[in-house]
Design a protein around this motif. Structure first.
Motif, short mmCIF file in Angstrom:
data_model
loop_
_atom_site.label_atom_id
_atom_site.label_comp_id
_atom_site.label_asym_id
_atom_site.label_seq_id
_atom_site.Cartn_x
_atom_site.Cartn_y
_atom_site.Cartn_z
N UNK A 140 0.69 -1.24 -0.11
CA UNK A 140 -0.07 -0.05 0.08
C UNK A 140 0.82 1.30 0.03
N UNK A 141 0.69 2.03 -0.80
CA UNK A 141 1.61 3.10 -1.10
C UNK A 141 0.88 4.41 -1.30
N UNK A 142 1.21 5.69 -0.60
CA UNK A 142 0.49 6.85 -0.62
C UNK A 142 0.34 7.64 0.60
N UNK A 143 -0.59 8.62 0.72
CA UNK A 143 -0.85 8.99 1.95
C UNK A 143 -2.49 8.55 2.30
N UNK A 144 -2.30 8.03 3.62
CA UNK A 144 -3.95 7.61 4.07
C UNK A 144 -3.38 6.68 5.24
N UNK A 145 -4.53 5.91 5.69
CA UNK A 145 -4.28 5.14 6.87
C UNK A 145 -4.43 3.63 6.47
N UNK A 146 -4.03 2.74 7.11
CA UNK A 146 -4.46 1.19 7.24
C UNK A 146 -4.66 0.56 8.34
N UNK A 147 -5.50 -0.24 8.75
CA UNK A 147 -5.71 -1.02 9.88
C UNK A 147 -5.31 -2.22 9.77
N UNK A 148 -4.31 -2.76 10.50
CA UNK A 148 -4.05 -4.21 10.26
C UNK A 148 -4.24 -5.08 11.47
N UNK A 149 -4.29 -6.29 11.29
CA UNK A 149 -4.62 -7.00 12.29
C UNK A 149 -3.34 -7.99 12.80
N UNK A 150 -3.53 -8.45 14.12
CA UNK A 150 -2.35 -9.19 14.66
C UNK A 150 -3.01 -9.95 15.77
N UNK A 151 -1.91 -10.89 16.30
CA UNK A 151 -2.27 -11.75 17.57
C UNK A 151 -1.46 -11.13 18.61
N UNK A 152 -2.19 -10.67 19.86
CA UNK A 152 -1.74 -10.10 21.07
C UNK A 152 -1.18 -8.63 20.92
N UNK A 153 -1.58 -8.10 20.25
CA UNK A 153 -1.26 -6.46 19.98
C UNK A 153 -0.07 -6.53 19.23
N UNK A 154 0.49 -5.03 18.89
CA UNK A 154 1.76 -4.91 18.02
C UNK A 154 2.53 -3.75 18.66
N UNK A 155 3.92 -3.95 18.34
CA UNK A 155 4.74 -2.76 18.63
C UNK A 155 5.33 -2.37 17.64
N UNK A 156 5.99 -0.97 17.54
CA UNK A 156 6.67 -0.51 16.37
C UNK A 156 8.02 -0.12 16.71
N UNK A 157 8.76 -0.84 15.99
CA UNK A 157 10.30 -0.89 16.25
C UNK A 157 10.92 -0.04 15.04
N UNK A 158 11.56 0.99 15.29
CA UNK A 158 12.34 1.87 14.24
C UNK A 158 13.56 1.10 13.80
N UNK A 159 13.51 1.13 12.44
CA UNK A 159 15.08 0.84 11.82
C UNK A 159 15.60 2.02 11.18
N UNK A 206 16.67 -3.76 7.59
CA UNK A 206 17.96 -2.78 7.62
C UNK A 206 17.41 -1.61 6.84
N UNK A 207 17.99 -0.31 6.84
CA UNK A 207 17.53 0.77 6.12
C UNK A 207 17.02 1.98 7.08
N UNK A 208 15.82 2.49 6.46
CA UNK A 208 14.96 3.50 7.17
C UNK A 208 13.71 3.20 7.21
N UNK A 209 12.95 3.14 8.36
CA UNK A 209 11.69 2.75 8.24
C UNK A 209 11.28 2.16 9.47
N UNK A 210 10.06 1.23 9.68
CA UNK A 210 9.43 0.86 10.83
C UNK A 210 9.27 -0.59 10.52
N UNK A 211 9.12 -1.60 11.38
CA UNK A 211 8.94 -2.80 11.28
C UNK A 211 7.62 -2.80 12.65
N UNK A 212 6.57 -3.77 12.14
CA UNK A 212 5.65 -3.90 13.38
C UNK A 212 5.70 -5.41 13.41
N UNK A 213 5.67 -5.68 14.71
CA UNK A 213 6.01 -6.97 15.68
C UNK A 213 4.71 -7.38 16.20
#
Length: 220
Positions: A140-159, A206-213
């Motif tokens: 998904x690319x552009x300006x906007x929002x997305x709601x994603x699903x996961x088990x047990x909640x999500x944390x955001x880790x900066x890369x 690696x690089x510049x961004x965010x991973x959702x775990x």
């Protein structure tokens, strides 16, 4: 059209005239106002090309187009299967996520598919098999929002270039930004015989961004 979290498993979005969004079929929980729900056969904003990509990817998760009549505004609440929901706000970058994890997203976002072999070569394809993702993932690319699903909640880790992140492939949910990813292991192939893949493999980003775990090694 940002999402508002109602609790850890439900979000709502206000839809105005001229706006549209896409959601998994069956994800609507309730709504206020007049809303039109239409089965989407073209793979979201990506059109026919996105639909073909989704079919090649084996991503059969059906979508609904959600719209309101001219001059009307409505609020729609979404959730699915009791899964935890996490909202990702994009400001022009690309989000890489599995189709079955997408609860709902803005119609302003351009949807597509990416071959995992283009990020990591053969090991990228192996990663798809280890995580159960197959050979393709949704973008998904552009300006906007997305709601994603996961088990047990999500944390955001900066890369960052100085600090790559290693993630258990089974706990990986999504990532965004200019990120390279590859599957690696600290064990030899002989050592991995009889071991669980979640222990043997690591996903290095690696690089510049965010991973959702997510707080689980369970697939949706």
């Amino acid at each position: 059209m940002p999402f508002e979290a109602l609790n850890s498993r439900m979000v709502q979005a206000t839809i105005a005239p001229g706006q549209r969004m896409y959601s998994q079929r069956g994800a609507m929980l309730a709504y206020r106002g007049e809303v039109h729900f239409t089965p989407n056969i073209q793979g979201g904003q990506g059109g026919v090309g996105s639909m073909i990509g989704r079919r090649i990817a084996g991503e059969a998760t059906p979508l609904m187009t959600v719209e309101v009549p001219a001059g009307r505004t409505a609020t729609v609440m979404f959730g699915h299967g009791g899964h935890h929901v996490h909202v990702v706000d994009l400001t022009g970058e690309t989000l890489y996520v599995e189709a079955d994890r997408l609860l709902a997203f803005d119609g302003s976002l351009q949807q597509g598919t990416m071959f995992l072999g283009s990020q990591g070569g053969v090991m990228g394809m192996v990663r798809g098999q280890v995580t159960g993702q197959g050979l393709f993932t949704t973008t998904l690319k552009g300006v906007g929002s997305a709601a994603v699903m996961a088990h047990g909640g999500v944390i955001e880790l900066p890369i960052t270039p100085q600090r790559p992140v290693h993630v258990d492939p089974q706990a990986y949910v999504a990532h965004r930004g200019e990120v390279r990813n590859k599957l690696s292991t600290a064990l030899g192939w002989r050592d991995m015989v009889g071991r669980g893949s979640g222990e043997a493999f690591q996903l290095e980003l690696s690089g510049q961004g965010t991973v959702y775990v997510q707080a689980s090694e369970e697939k949706l």
